[in-house]
Design a protein around this motif. Structure first.
Motif, PDB file in Angstrom:
ATOM      1  N   UNK A 145       1.303  -6.414  -6.076  1.00  0.00           N
ATOM      2  CA  UNK A 145       0.014  -5.742  -6.125  1.00  0.00           C
ATOM      3  C   UNK A 145       0.218  -4.396  -5.429  1.00  0.00           C
ATOM      4  N   UNK A 146       0.084  -3.311  -6.178  1.00  0.00           N
ATOM      5  CA  UNK A 146       0.269  -1.968  -5.626  1.00  0.00           C
ATOM      6  C   UNK A 146      -1.108  -1.339  -5.436  1.00  0.00           C
ATOM      7  N   UNK A 147      -1.394  -0.924  -4.207  1.00  0.00           N
ATOM      8  CA  UNK A 147      -2.650  -0.233  -3.894  1.00  0.00           C
ATOM      9  C   UNK A 147      -2.323   1.195  -3.479  1.00  0.00           C
ATOM     10  N   UNK A 148      -2.858   2.137  -4.213  1.00  0.00           N
ATOM     11  CA  UNK A 148      -2.686   3.547  -3.845  1.00  0.00           C
ATOM     12  C   UNK A 148      -3.797   3.970  -2.914  1.00  0.00           C
ATOM     13  N   UNK A 149      -3.430   4.593  -1.786  1.00  0.00           N
ATOM     14  CA  UNK A 149      -4.388   5.141  -0.839  1.00  0.00           C
ATOM     15  C   UNK A 149      -3.988   6.581  -0.565  1.00  0.00           C
ATOM     16  N   UNK A 150      -4.871   7.510  -0.878  1.00  0.00           N
ATOM     17  CA  UNK A 150      -4.565   8.917  -0.671  1.00  0.00           C
ATOM     18  C   UNK A 150      -5.201   9.759  -1.751  1.00  0.00           C
ATOM     19  N   UNK A 151      -4.831  11.049  -1.823  1.00  0.00           N
ATOM     20  CA  UNK A 151      -5.328  11.910  -2.901  1.00  0.00           C
ATOM     21  C   UNK A 151      -4.990  11.308  -4.264  1.00  0.00           C
ATOM     22  N   UNK A 152      -5.675  11.762  -5.317  1.00  0.00           N
ATOM     23  CA  UNK A 152      -5.453  11.163  -6.644  1.00  0.00           C
ATOM     24  C   UNK A 152      -3.983  11.174  -7.067  1.00  0.00           C
ATOM     25  N   UNK A 200       0.864  -1.186   0.000  1.00  0.00           N
ATOM     26  CA  UNK A 200       0.000   0.000   0.000  1.00  0.00           C
ATOM     27  C   UNK A 200       0.895   1.229   0.000  1.00  0.00           C
ATOM     28  N   UNK A 201       0.575   2.191  -0.855  1.00  0.00           N
ATOM     29  CA  UNK A 201       1.434   3.362  -1.014  1.00  0.00           C
ATOM     30  C   UNK A 201       0.576   4.599  -1.267  1.00  0.00           C
ATOM     31  N   UNK A 241       5.482   8.467 -10.497  1.00  0.00           N
ATOM     32  CA  UNK A 241       6.715   7.693 -10.629  1.00  0.00           C
ATOM     33  C   UNK A 241       6.902   6.721  -9.474  1.00  0.00           C
ATOM     34  N   UNK A 242       6.295   7.010  -8.319  1.00  0.00           N
ATOM     35  CA  UNK A 242       6.408   6.110  -7.172  1.00  0.00           C
ATOM     36  C   UNK A 242       5.752   4.767  -7.475  1.00  0.00           C
ATOM     37  N   UNK A 243       4.650   4.789  -8.234  1.00  0.00           N
ATOM     38  CA  UNK A 243       4.006   3.542  -8.653  1.00  0.00           C
ATOM     39  C   UNK A 243       4.757   2.922  -9.822  1.00  0.00           C
ATOM     40  N   UNK A 244       5.114   3.735 -10.813  1.00  0.00           N
ATOM     41  CA  UNK A 244       5.793   3.207 -11.998  1.00  0.00           C
ATOM     42  C   UNK A 244       7.084   2.486 -11.633  1.00  0.00           C
ATOM     43  N   UNK A 245       7.837   3.035 -10.672  1.00  0.00           N
ATOM     44  CA  UNK A 245       9.091   2.398 -10.272  1.00  0.00           C
ATOM     45  C   UNK A 245       8.875   0.988  -9.763  1.00  0.00           C
ATOM     46  N   UNK A 246       7.827   0.789  -8.965  1.00  0.00           N
ATOM     47  CA  UNK A 246       7.528  -0.552  -8.454  1.00  0.00           C
ATOM     48  C   UNK A 246       7.064  -1.479  -9.574  1.00  0.00           C
TER      49      UNK A 246
END
Length: 433
Positions: free
Chosen positions: A194-201, A169-170, A177-182
């Motif tokens: 499995x990357x889950x984004x939690x927060x503002x868009x 969770x990130x 880029x924080x998601x793309x890097x992973x």
């Protein structure tokens, strides 16, 4: 550790003022975003890859150097075609990120797959760019990382030759880029990710779509059907030929020149199906008074002799903010840009820097948390500080088309993504190569 910007001399430059409509056909360097992703995917592939039409600039050369330091074989002497032969990734090695967000966010996950210690550092300004969410995500996936001080550069990745992978969770609201890097390294993780984004868009959504598209082109299985969740299955990446299209962000100042001068600019080699947000760009420039067409010759923007103000959420195309701000200074009505709070963490705080430097030239503008409000009025010449930021230099150049005497304190910062910028720009404005 790496500190190239601090040692190179500044290169002052007077932005040329246009006396006639520009009329030019250009072939611009390849996309930084596409080149960076292709280099990472090629270094992790099971066979050799080629990059046709890559961007040769400071960011991409440092990316290639960092991957080479870890063992990948890089042949980049040919400007038009680079060859990458993957090899076992090992340390110890040092990666100089310069001031490149792509390197500081794409390469640490790769370093986790290396066998040995990989250190990262860069220009002084790079130490202020947000890395905490990526560091936390990698640690949760089993990567050992040492950080000096806060969650930023310099840092050391102690690669174990493998990353277990799994779910993470990130909060990637500071940068896509924080998601793309992973995601880029995930096919090589034991269990994928499995990357889950939690927060503002997450900003700059088109860049995430670019990452997914290129992963699939390299043979990865990626599921992005659930909003803010990306699943990458483990598996080999295939070496392949990458055709790098021209860089949209780098082309925007040149297209803006067509609007400012009532002229016409064509960038050759544009594909009919682009990995970059060309349709969004087309819509914004049309609303500001331009005509945008895509033909076999390339992507063409024609000015209509007037620039209109614009109210727009630029969260998906935030790289365009500096050039569009310069255009808005020369418009016939006010503009309001929102959705770009994250560009405060780019090469510099771009919102604050744009507000400060244009105000020094007499502009009437207001800085908000996530954007700018611009009320056009005549500008005057003066010194425009670039803060080692190539996009700030582009904004000053656009304004200088209509305002004599704008002096950039340093145009050499454009070498980050386009070393040819000063020469190309002057030739376009003066008609002399």
């Amino acid at each position: 550790m790496g500190n190239l910007t601090a040692t190179r001399p500044l290169q002052p430059w007077t932005a040329p003022t246009a006396t006639d409509p520009v009329a030019v056909t250009l072939r611009l360097p390849g996309s930084k975003s596409l080149t960076a992703r292709a280099l990472v995917l090629s270094a992790l592939a099971s066979g050799p890859s080629t990059l046709a039409g890559p961007l040769r600039a400071r960011d991409t050369e440092l990316m290639a150097a960092g991957l080479r330091a870890m063992g990948a074989h890089m042949s980049i002497s040919d400007d038009d075609r680079w060859l990458v032969r993957p090899h076992r990734l090992v340390g110890p090695a040092h990666v100089d990120v310069g001031l490149a967000g792509t390197i500081m966010r794409f390469v640490p996950p790769v370093a986790g797959l290396a066998d040995g210690r990989i250190t990262f550092d860069g220009d002084p300004q790079a130490r202020t760019r947000p890395l905490g969410p990526l560091i936390g995500a990698l640690r949760s996936l089993g990567v050992r990382i040492d950080v000096d001080g806060s969650d930023s550069l310099p840092l050391t990745v102690h690669g174990a030759g493998r990353v277990s992978g799994g779910e993470v969770v990130i909060d990637a609201s500071a940068s896509s880029q924080l998601v793309s890097g992973l995601l880029l390294a995930a096919p090589r993780f034991d269990r994928g990710v499995v990357v889950r984004h939690v927060g503002p868009p997450v900003p700059s959504a088109p860049h995430l779509r670019m990452t997914v598209r290129m992963l699939r082109a390299a043979g990865a299985a990626v599921d992005d059907t659930v909003p803010d969740v990306w699943t990458v299955e483990p598996g080999p990446l295939t070496g392949r030929g990458w055709e790098i299209e021209p860089d949209l962000s780098g082309a925007v100042p040149f297209f803006a020149a067509a609007l400012v001068t009532g002229g016409e600019v064509t960038v050759q080699g544009w594909p009919h199906s682009s990995a970059q947000p060309v349709e969004r760009f087309r819509e914004l420039l049309q609303r500001m008074g331009g005509e945008v067409t895509l033909s076999t010759e390339g992507l063409t923007v024609r000015g209509t002799g007037v620039v209109h103000g614009l109210e727009a959420d630029l969260s998906d195309v935030s790289e365009l903010t500096p050039a569009l701000t310069a255009l808005a200074m020369l418009a016939d009505s006010p503009s309001r840009f929102t959705g770009v709070a994250h560009i405060r963490g780019h090469e510099t705080d771009r919102i604050a820097a744009l507000a400060r430097e244009f105000a020094a030239l007499g502009a009437d503008l207001t800085e908000s948390r996530d954007g700018l409000e611009i009320r056009p009025r005549p500008l005057r010449g003066g010194t425009f500080r670039t803060y080692a930021d190539h996009r700030m230099a582009h904004a000053a150049a656009v304004a200088g088309l209509a305002v004599p005497g704008i002096e950039l304190d340093d145009v050499a910062c454009t070498s980050k993504t386009m070393p040819e910028f000063p020469a190309l720009w002057s030739a376009m404005v003066t008609g002399k190569s």
